[in-house]
Enzyme design. Structure first.
Site: not given
Ligand code: XMP
Length: 494
Positions: A305, A312, A368, A403, A413, A430, A491
């Site tokens: 991913g 993100c 999320s 994120g 952090r 990011e 859909s």
């Molecule tokens: P969902 O869509 O389930 O995705 O919320 C969770 C995943 O998002 C990633 N993640 C990030 N990716 N910047 C990014 O590019 C961020 O600040 C960030 N925070 C989380 C991560 O892989 C997580 O498991």
């Protein structure tokens, strides 16, 4: 049909799946096998992993995930050098449930009741075994013994149930032997001692009941819940890994935004060298080359991913990434049936879980989807929201999802409260921060997902999750319907 060609440039909402003749009597997660490989050596009964984000997974979330058959990954969003708070979260999970507890928490008879309460609260356990000298059993002290006690400076010995009033078991009891002894003597706690009266374990009725109540739970060979933890790839990561392993962590996650990198190569090689037997999930990557790169360097699972996640902004800020369904198919093809894949991010509706797992993911990682639940860490904030009908403002409780690469998370952090906004922008955020309305426990959310996954298995003409993936991979053309803009609206736009 060449699956990779069909999914090139596409993600979950670009497809529907054609229904097949159903072969299951009931769409019931209690009877349909949903098990999946998390790593080359660990299997989960439910293919779900909660994300290592500081607004998603700490001990409370990890406990619910493991109790329901998935697993939670404790984030490393604690300040650098601060390894202990993450270790503590892992220990909380490991101490939640047991079969036979080989190393129960102990206290000396001379300690004060205040000491005892502090130990209980810190480790979130309700029973301490009182020992003196060379692990000699002296008594038991439970939460109940501390209730309504005015003087907490009194000694543990003054309130404990002493050894001569306890039922004990001599030798290493199996769970069945312990259950029998506890039923016969009608006790809820059973200390195990050796021939000379030294403590060698503890069994509690609550643990044995929980083992039966939660048949799908993810447990280790001592009956404890399993949990993972993220370590990063720089700074204190090796020391962190060592401490987490000492605390009993079941899987480490080396998780950086761009896992196909020299930084990852160094970290993974070093972790593999120092801790050759521990399970290590490495990521994130989104290409065949990236997946092979991690598998070749000893990853026990590869996390897929780049940029699909809810919190993100990588794709917005860099224009790099691969649509998540394409990434899953490409990485699966690169790794064959060898190293398992964790499909991480972008699951916004339950149906996307089925697609991710059919196209090549072994498990899905969700962030999320669990935000705003009771178990998600973080404070509750109340915000005014206008009711659509009356336009009246009401106060609604929210939790924050952010994120891990968002400015807010980085700030926490790095302990850079004083840094100016401009300095922080230079770090290159990011990720973003969003508010999510409170919505109760994550447990029913996960249970509901699994019911829907069973429905997908039924529609897919399969008898289990593995069977569904096998049938799909054997003939994807039978399933995949590429959507037009209007059929996509029909859909998924609700
Ligand atoms: P969902 O869509 O389930 O995705 O919320 C969770 C995943 O998002 C990633 N993640 C990030 N990716 N910047 C990014 O590019 C961020 O600040 C960030 N925070 C989380 C991560 O892989 C997580 O498991």
């Amino acid at each position: 049909m060449d699956l990779l060609n069909v999914v090139a440039g596409c993600t979950f909402d670009d497809f529907l799946l054609t229904p097949q003749m159903s072969i299951v009597d009931r769409r019931d997660p209690a009877t349909i096998d949903l098990s999946a490989r998390l790593t080359t050596s660990l299997t989960l009964k439910r293919p779900v992993v909660s994300a290592n984000m500081d607004t998603v997974t700490r001990a409370e979330m990890a406990i619910v995930m493991a109790e329901e058959g998935g697993i939670g990954i404790i984030d490393r969003g604690f300040r650098p050098g601060d390894i202990e708070p993450q270790v503590r979260e892992v220990m909380k999970v490991k101490r939640t449930q047991h079969g036979v507890i080989p190393d129960p928490l102990t206290i000396s008879p001379e300690a004060t009741l205040a000491d005892a309460r502090a130990v209980m609260e810190r480790a979130r356990v309700g029973t301490l075994v009182v020992i003196a000298g060379d692990w000699h059993l002296e008594g038991l002290l439970t939460e109940r013994d501390l209730q309504f006690v005015g003087d907490l400076s009194a000694t543990v010995a003054s309130r404990m149930t002493p050894r001569n009033r306890l039922v004990t078991f001599t030798g290493r009891a199996t769970e069945a032997e312990a259950a029998l002894a506890m039923a016969t003597h009608r006790v809820k706690k059973l200390p195990l001692v050796d021939q000379s009266g030294r403590l060698i374990g503890l069994v509690t009725a609550r643990d044995l009941v929980r083992q039966r109540e939660l048949p799908f739970a993810t447990r280790d060979d001592q009956g404890r819940l399993r949990v993972g933890a993220a370590i990063g790839a720089r700074g204190d990561y090796l020391e962190r890994a060592a401490e987490l392993i000492r605390a009993g962590v079941d899987v480490l996650v080396i998780d950086i935004a761009h896992g196909h990198s020299v930084v990852m190569e160094r970290a993974l090689t070093e972790v593999r060298k120092r801790f050759p037997v521990v399970d290590v999930i490495a990521g994130n990557v989104a290409t065949a080359d990236g997946a092979r790169f991690l598998a070749d360097r000893g990853a026990s699972a590869v996390k897929i991913g780049i940029g699909p996640g809810g919190g993100c902004t990588t794709r917005l800020t860099t224009s790099f990434g691969v649509p998540q369904l394409q990434a899953i198919v490409e990485c699966r093809r690169a790794l064959g049936d060898g190293v398992p894949l964790v499909a991480d991010g972008g699951i916004k509706r339950h149906g996307a879980i089925a697609l991710a797992l059919m196209c090549g993911g072994d498990t899905v990682m969700l962030g999320s989807a669990f935000a705003g639940t009771t178990e998600a860490p973080g404070d509750i904030v109340h915000k005014s929201v206008l009711l659509p009908e009356s336009q009246k403002p009401v106060k609604v409780p929210f939790k924050v999802l952010r994120g891990m690469a968002s400015i807010e998370a980085i700030k926490d952090r790095l302990d850079v409260e004083d840094a100016s906004a401009v300095d922080l922008q230079a770090i290159g955020a990011e990720g973003m921060e969003v508010s999510v309305p409170l919505r109760g426990s994550a447990r029913p959310v996960l249970q509901e997902m699994m019911k829907h996954l069973c429905s997908s298995i039924s529609y897919g003409g399969a008898e289990s999750l593995r069977d569904l993936a096998r049938r799909f991979q054997a003939d994807p053309g039978r399933y995949l319907v590429r959507l037009t803009e209007s059929s996509r609206r029909e859909s998924y736009d609700r």
